[in-house]
Design a protein around this motif. Structure first.
Motif, PDB file in Angstrom:
ATOM      1  N   ILE A  90      -1.979   2.277  -4.707  1.00 25.18           N
ATOM      2  CA  ILE A  90      -1.287   3.455  -4.484  1.00 25.18           C
ATOM      3  C   ILE A  90      -2.051   4.709  -3.970  1.00 25.18           C
ATOM      4  N   VAL A  91      -1.734   5.345  -3.044  1.00 28.01           N
ATOM      5  CA  VAL A  91      -2.512   6.683  -2.642  1.00 28.01           C
ATOM      6  C   VAL A  91      -1.624   7.751  -3.158  1.00 28.01           C
ATOM      7  N   LEU A  92      -1.769   8.808  -4.027  1.00 29.05           N
ATOM      8  CA  LEU A  92      -0.880   9.658  -4.560  1.00 29.05           C
ATOM      9  C   LEU A  92      -1.043  10.721  -3.986  1.00 29.05           C
ATOM     10  N   ALA A  93      -0.992  10.905  -2.479  1.00 29.45           N
ATOM     11  CA  ALA A  93      -0.893  11.875  -1.489  1.00 29.45           C
ATOM     12  C   ALA A  93      -0.380  11.596  -0.202  1.00 29.45           C
ATOM     13  N   ASP A  94       0.297  12.306   0.657  1.00 30.60           N
ATOM     14  CA  ASP A  94       0.907  12.192   1.728  1.00 30.60           C
ATOM     15  C   ASP A  94      -0.285  12.476   2.917  1.00 30.60           C
ATOM     16  N   ILE A  95      -0.319  11.706   3.758  1.00 29.39           N
ATOM     17  CA  ILE A  95      -1.471  11.798   4.835  1.00 29.39           C
ATOM     18  C   ILE A  95      -1.641  13.222   5.366  1.00 29.39           C
ATOM     19  N   GLN A  96      -0.303  13.692   5.728  1.00 30.29           N
ATOM     20  CA  GLN A  96      -0.448  14.961   6.214  1.00 30.29           C
ATOM     21  C   GLN A  96      -0.840  16.180   5.305  1.00 30.29           C
ATOM     22  N   ALA A  97      -1.005  15.737   3.959  1.00 22.63           N
ATOM     23  CA  ALA A  97      -1.377  16.995   3.091  1.00 22.63           C
ATOM     24  C   ALA A  97      -2.833  16.702   2.791  1.00 22.63           C
ATOM     25  N   THR A  98      -3.764  15.833   3.701  1.00 20.13           N
ATOM     26  CA  THR A  98      -5.024  15.834   3.522  1.00 20.13           C
ATOM     27  C   THR A  98      -5.598  15.944   5.042  1.00 20.13           C
ATOM     28  N   ASP A  99      -7.060  16.016   4.829  1.00 23.10           N
ATOM     29  CA  ASP A  99      -7.809  16.128   6.355  1.00 23.10           C
ATOM     30  C   ASP A  99      -8.443  14.840   6.313  1.00 23.10           C
TER      31      ASP A  99
ATOM     32  N   LEU B 213       0.839  -1.160   0.051  1.00 25.29           N
ATOM     33  CA  LEU B 213      -0.015   0.018  -0.101  1.00 25.29           C
ATOM     34  C   LEU B 213       0.892   1.121   0.080  1.00 25.29           C
ATOM     35  N   LEU B 214       1.048   1.794  -1.004  1.00 29.98           N
ATOM     36  CA  LEU B 214       1.808   3.181  -1.277  1.00 29.98           C
ATOM     37  C   LEU B 214       1.247   4.405  -1.041  1.00 29.98           C
ATOM     38  N   ILE B 215       1.704   4.923   0.075  1.00 25.24           N
ATOM     39  CA  ILE B 215       1.003   6.380   0.423  1.00 25.24           C
ATOM     40  C   ILE B 215       2.287   7.333   0.079  1.00 25.24           C
ATOM     41  N   GLY B 216       1.879   8.212  -0.869  1.00 24.66           N
ATOM     42  CA  GLY B 216       2.890   9.276  -1.287  1.00 24.66           C
ATOM     43  C   GLY B 216       3.781   8.699  -2.184  1.00 24.66           C
TER      44      GLY B 216
END
Length: 577
Positions: free
Chosen positions: A425-434, A360-363
């Motif tokens: 693949i999740v194309l965003a960092d968790i800290q860049a989202t709510d 599971l790729l996050i970022g």
């Protein structure tokens, strides 16, 4: 009716010559000869009916005259005019998705009858028929025979998959040869915006103005408990009236029914507790509606791995989200992740994609993010069955991977993708989202871990006719697909992606002693019925809207019949002479 060859009118001299011949032909006198005196008694009978003899002679004349007149008429090339479809060539796009089975008679059959009527009116102009879908299929190409078109239309059957009309219309436009082309679309409803800003061909939409009554199972899931499993079924009444019926849950030998009553537009979440440990489950809705395909849903329990390895460089919210699911979390440094082969990994290292371990790729660690604009839109995939993401805000997003399947977008750009081997693949960092503030975040992690954990005996859940790379490997290299005990088709390893069957249900892939189960589930968009309106878009280049049908074949047949009658009259006359 009209005449297109007046220059042949001079051939009227032929029947006139026949009339003159009969008027001025040589007359004969009756002359008694001694050698025929003995025949007089025999001839009295015929002489007693002189009108019969005259009639025979007159009949021969009338038949010859009629044949000559018909021949002259044929040389003038007569024709009759009939109205035809407006346009020079036609493309019929038929929606064979599951929702076309709604109604009685169902929408597909009514559209097929309309297609046959329009094919008749095409009057010899070229007609192409396309079956809409994620991969459009040409059923007939520039066919001009109404009979062959009818056979093709009669053979059209339901395909279950989503029609993908926007994609199909782009494909249809590439087949048009001139500006007089008209594309006829046969579907239940079509958003007008799909046809906006289109030029070239004209479009005619044949939709359904009436919305059938429908009660559907929108979502169905089974979760593992400590002592027993539990299930929940989401049912929605999309009818204008109140309905009542039963909801049955079945797994193995176990069956359980619940009575339901629903008001118009009502949605209910119906729980089932204390279920036995069974892998595959089926929910069946028994109500009086006009669409039965969404009255069944399937689910299986994917017993996930009890451990997940998380890259310690990721934000701590990811670890806490997974721990809230009751899954054991182990953290590891980035350089240690290559040592794991079967346990799901959660990381941002793109180099681990397509490796031995599910990821599971996050970022991403190989690209820089850019500002994201627009709302999140999710596709029809099990990852989002319990994790709606429409309200999630994203400030920055990474570029997507070429060749990967996109199942969610943010502002039209890829947000969640699937690799050919099944990595997520999740194309965003968790800290860049709510996202962590939303209840959908742990639910998404739960779905992702289940998807990555997989099972030796399960291939997963597919949409009708979905193509996907799957882990199918055996000594023989050939897998036979069964639904129950009924053979469906064979899949050969290495010959492209695996394509799921079209009809929803529970299937088995069998190779020797190995068996892998999988589910084909109806897409959620096929569970929502809509009514539409007929409309046109664009105007084709003006063409002749009438067709000339020549009468020469009919006339030649009549001439042949007259010649046969003439021969019979002549034969009878000579036999009595």
């Amino acid at each position: 009716m009209g005449i297109s060859n007046w220059g042949m009118v001079w051939t009227l001299v032929m029947p006139i010559a026949l009339i003159v011949y009969y008027l001025y032909r040589k007359k004969y006198k009756d002359q008694q000869v001694s050698s025929i005196l003995y025949w007089r008694q025999v001839m009295k009978e015929m002489q007693a009916s002189p009108y019969l003899k005259k009639l025979q002679h007159h009949a021969l004349f009338y038949l010859q005259l009629a044949a000559l007149l018909l021949l002259v008429f044929a040389l003038l090339n007569p024709y009759i005019e009939s109205d035809s479809l407006e346009g020079g060539e036609f493309i019929f796009v038929i929606d064979t998705s599951a929702s076309m089975m709604a109604g009685s008679p169902n929408r597909l059959e009514s559209k097929k009858e309309l297609m046959k009527e329009l094919a008749e009116k095409a009057e010899g102009k070229p007609v192409t028929i396309i079956n809409a879908g994620s991969t459009p299929e040409i059923l007939a190409s520039t066919e001009q025979s109404a009979g062959r078109l009818k056979n093709v239309i009669d053979a059209i059957d339901i395909g279950y998959e989503s029609p993908e009309l926007a994609r199909t219309l782009l494909f249809a436009e590439t087949l048009t040869n001139d500006d007089s082309a008209v594309i006829h679309i046969f579907t239940d409803s079509l958003d007008r915006t799909i046809l906006s800003n289109k030029t070239g061909a004209a479009y005619v939409v044949h939709a359904n103005s009436e919305k059938p009554s429908n009660v559907s199972i929108r979502q169905f899931g089974v979760a593992e408990g400590d002592a027993a499993d539990r299930a929940i079924v989401q049912v929605y009444n999309d009818s204008d009236v109140n309905v009542s019926g039963t909801l049955e849950l079945a797994g193995g030998e176990f069956e359980l029914r619940k009575d339901i009553e629903m008001a118009s537009g009502e949605e209910q979440l119906i729980p089932f507790e204390n279920l036995p440990k069974t892998e595959f489950w089926q929910a069946t809705l028994d109500v009086d509606d006009e669409y039965i395909l969404d009255n069944r849903a399937f689910a299986y329990i994917n017993r996930p791995s009890g451990t997940v390895i998380i890259d310690n460089a990721l934000h701590g919210l990811v670890s806490r989200g997974v721990e809230s699911l009751g899954i054991q979390v182990n953290t590891a440094a980035a350089e240690q992740l290559n040592n794991f082969t079967e346990i799901p990994l959660i990381t941002n290292q793109t180099g681990l994609i397509e490796g031995e371990a599910p990821v599971l790729l996050i970022g991403r660690d190989d690209e820089a993010p850019v500002a994201a604009t627009g709302a999140v839109e999710t596709g029809d995939h099990p990852l989002f069955a319990y994790a709606p993401m429409e309200d999630v805000f994203i400030s920055q997003i990474y570029p997507g991977f070429d060749g990967f399947e996109t199942v969610a977008t943010a502002g039209g750009e890829p947000f969640v993708q699937l690799s050919p081997s099944g990595d997520i693949i999740v194309l965003a960092d968790i800290q860049a989202t709510d996202w962590p503030l939303s209840p959908s975040f742990p639910l998404f992690l739960w779905s992702a871990v289940n998807e990555l954990s997989g099972s030796e005996n399960h291939l997963g859940i597919f949409s009708p006719k979905e193509q996907r790379s799957v882990a199918l490997a055996s000594e023989s290299g050939e897998w036979e697909i069964f639904k129950g005990e009924e053979y469906q088709f064979s899949y050969i390893q290495g010959q492209g992606s695996f394509q799921a069957p079209g009809e929803p249900g529970i299937y088995r892939a069998v190779s020797g002693n190995e068996t892998k189960n999988f589910i084909v589930q109806l897409n959620n968009e096929e569970k929502s019925l809509a009514a539409g309106q007929d409309f046109t878009a664009g105007t084709p280049v003006e063409t002749e809207n009438t067709t000339q049908r020549s009468l020469i074949p009919v006339i030649l047949l009549l001439i042949l019949l007259l010649m046969l009658a003439e021969w019979e009259v002549y034969r009878r006359g000579t036999s009595h002479g």
